[in-house]
Design an enzyme around this catalytic site. Structure first.
Site, mmCIF file in Angstrom:
data_model
loop_
_atom_site.group_PDB
_atom_site.id
_atom_site.type_symbol
_atom_site.label_atom_id
_atom_site.label_comp_id
_atom_site.label_asym_id
_atom_site.label_seq_id
_atom_site.Cartn_x
_atom_site.Cartn_y
_atom_site.Cartn_z
ATOM 1 N N LYS A 139 -46.883 -26.826 26.323
ATOM 2 C CA LYS A 139 -46.506 -27.594 24.978
ATOM 3 C C LYS A 139 -46.703 -28.966 25.323
ATOM 4 C CE LYS A 139 -42.781 -24.436 23.606
ATOM 5 N NZ LYS A 139 -43.080 -23.249 24.498
ATOM 6 N N VAL A 168 -36.964 -16.008 23.912
ATOM 7 C CA VAL A 168 -36.930 -15.055 22.717
ATOM 8 C C VAL A 168 -36.457 -13.792 23.342
ATOM 9 C CG1 VAL A 168 -39.314 -14.366 22.742
ATOM 10 C CG2 VAL A 168 -38.148 -14.310 20.749
ATOM 11 N N ARG A 223 -38.910 -23.646 13.482
ATOM 12 C CA ARG A 223 -38.006 -24.832 13.828
ATOM 13 C C ARG A 223 -38.563 -25.856 13.992
ATOM 14 N NH1 ARG A 223 -35.453 -21.378 18.882
ATOM 15 N NH2 ARG A 223 -37.729 -21.570 19.302
#
Length: 540
Positions: free
Chosen positions: A337, A382, A467
């Protein structure tokens, strides 16, 4: 089943015996054939009965006590399958019965294993589930390659049956295959690739007899780092975490598995520079693995200053004290990320990488970063969320039908982190090849099927929208035009960007002021350090 097979064999033998005597015209009394059948039956049944008595007796068939055995399909007619089938037959506690066997070897089709028919290859799975009323499938081929395992599991999922499998080939080699070892098929089985292998000797060579510090040691990555480091015989393992429960559990676990290891567990935040300095001065670690970080993307979007305080300035505190105390090597755990970030967490980790590279330019300590994507089963990821939602009856929430992510198991990621640390010379950003990306919708559907349920019928899948700060597609971790290979084909070195130290220091001072004054414009200050950072509007 065995009894009827014995009776059948005795009768067939007796018929041939009678025909042979008749053809040879031997004079025998009429009672011979009756006595022959009787004594042959006893000779065939008695030894088998004695063996089972000596083994502890065979369980009473459930049908005889008013309960119906659960019909099970066995995939694999090899040695492991044979052992599992025999265990099912002999166990007093297994309330299941294997009624058919599947194997891709045509030579075995039509044969029997312990009285159970081999009905065909994988193409017969769906048909046989209906024919035999199968409720559960056991995969007993420890040698199966990952992509083949994935293909078979995908076929089995369509049947709606519960699935179990053997852990691996090593149990077969050690002759340690038992029904109790069967486990549910896990999501890792669906990655469809070989497990990552590392050079354990190179890892041990730089960890053994060293004082090793792990920050964030109670977290998913940090705790696995501690486990694998403990296996490599360090002189001392210093664990730092600000969450006492996780740290305590890890301390107890390491105490059980490695009672001889000198483990120091300290509850402290990496933001506490004075305490971090005291720890470095007291314990003088040789190696530092920095895994402490705030990592939850949506939460950090609403608390950007906290993300910067912990991730950036926590890293600065550890890096500074590593330099000051003469640590040999510091390894930062980073994330994919950090590549063209769209959220404050990713941007903060990119700044952490820049901190590491800057310190490497001005210190004798070797500073490196290791960047990888999502790990299966980590805290807040997740997979545990989906498991909980399935247990609660749904719905399973997916942010977008097209969202994809790269996945690796926690042990794989950590072993590659340790290997990258062995390759380090200072200043590198190591990038782990995570394999093919996984569609999150497919992941959710597979997990529902692995639970023996039907997606969209038994468990609803609900799309909730992306999100704050979340990307639809992960960036490719490896740019073919901007990478350097290592001895491990799953580890690459990204070409570092040259950092102007004076300019970087000035921007860091501005960031520190904005962070600790809770400046609402913190994102704009971050963007000065990370120009590729895309600021997203957050609705409070």
């Amino acid at each position: 089943m065995d009894f009827f097979n014995v009776v059948k064999a005795v009768l067939i033998s007796s018929v041939f015996q009678f025909i042979g005597i008749h053809m040879l015209a031997w004079p025998i009394p009429r009672s011979f054939i009756v006595l022959y059948i009787g004594w042959l039956g006893i000779a065939a049944v008695f030894p088998r009965m004695m063996i089972r008595i000596l083994r502890g007796g065979r369980r009473i068939p459930l049908q005889t006590i008013g309960k119906q055995a659960i019909p099970v399909m066995l995939i694999g007619a090899g040695e492991a399958g044979s052992i599992i089938l025999q265990e099912f037959k002999n166990s007093k506690f297994v309330e299941k019965e294997i009624v058919c066997v599947i194997d891709d070897d045509p030579k075995k089709w039509g044969t029997f294993i312990h009285g159970v028919p081999v009905v065909g290859g994988r193409r017969k799975i769906t048909q046989s589930v209906v024919r035999f009323g199968i409720q559960e499938i056991v995969l007993a081929i420890p040698t199966l390659k990952p992509h083949e395992r994935k293909n078979i599991i995908n076929i089995c999922q369509q049947t709606g049956c519960k699935m179990s499998t053997l852990p691996g080939i090593y149990q077969l080699i050690n002759c340690d295959v038992k029904v109790s070892m069967l486990r549910d098929v896990q999501i890792e089985d669906l990655l469809g690739r070989e497990a990552v292998r590392t050079d354990l000797e190179s890892i041990m060579s730089y960890v053994k007899d060293q004082k090793v510090m792990v920050t964030g040691g109670g977290g998913s990555i940090g705790s696995e780092l501690c486990r694998q480091i403990a296996d490599d015989q360090p002189k001392q393992l210093i664990i730092i975490d600000n969450y006492e429960n996780a740290a305590y559990e890890l301390q107890m676990e390491l105490g059980r598995k490695h009672p001889e290891l000198d483990v120091i567990v300290l509850i402290v935040s990496v933001q506490n520079r004075r305490k971090i300095r005291e720890i470095f001065e007291q314990y003088k670690p040789d190696l530092v693995f920095h895994a402490a970080a705030h990592k939850h993307v949506p939460l950090m979007e609403y608390s950007p200053c906290e993300a910067i305080k912990n991730n950036v300035f926590g890293t600065m505190n550890v890096a500074s004290e590593a330099n000051r105390s003469g640590v040999k090597r510091m390894v930062l755990i980073s994330t994919d990320k950090a590549v063209r970030p769209t959220n404050i967490m990713g941007a903060s980790k990119r700044i952490c990488e820049m901190v590491i590279q800057t310190y490497n330019q001005r210190s004798k300590t070797e500073y490196v970063a290791v960047r990888f994507g999502n790990v299966l089963g980590s805290n807040g990821s997740v997979v545990p969320l989906f498991k909980q939602q399935i247990r609660e009856g749904g719905p399973v929430t997916v942010t977008h039908p097209d969202i994809i992510r790269y996945f690796m198991t926690i042990p794989e990621a950590v072993s590659l982190v340790l290997q990258a640390g062995a390759y380090a010379q200072g200043g590198e950003i190591f990038i782990l090849d995570m394999g093919e990306p996984v569609k999150i919708l497919d992941l959710a559907e597979n997990m529902i099927r692995l639970s023996g349920l039907v997606p969209g019928e038994d468990i609803e899948i609900k799309f909730t929208g992306l999100r704050p700060g979340e990307k639809l597609y992960e960036e490719l971790l490896i740019d073919d035009d901007n990478k350097k290979e290592t001895a491990n084909k799953r580890i690459f070195i990204g070409q570092p960007i040259k950092i102007d130290e004076a300019e970087f220091d000035e921007k860091m001072k501005e960031l520190e002021k904005a962070t600790f004054s809770e400046d609402e414009n913190i994102r704009q200050v971050v963007k000065k350090l990370v120009p590729e950072y895309t600021i997203q509007q957050i609705n409070n």
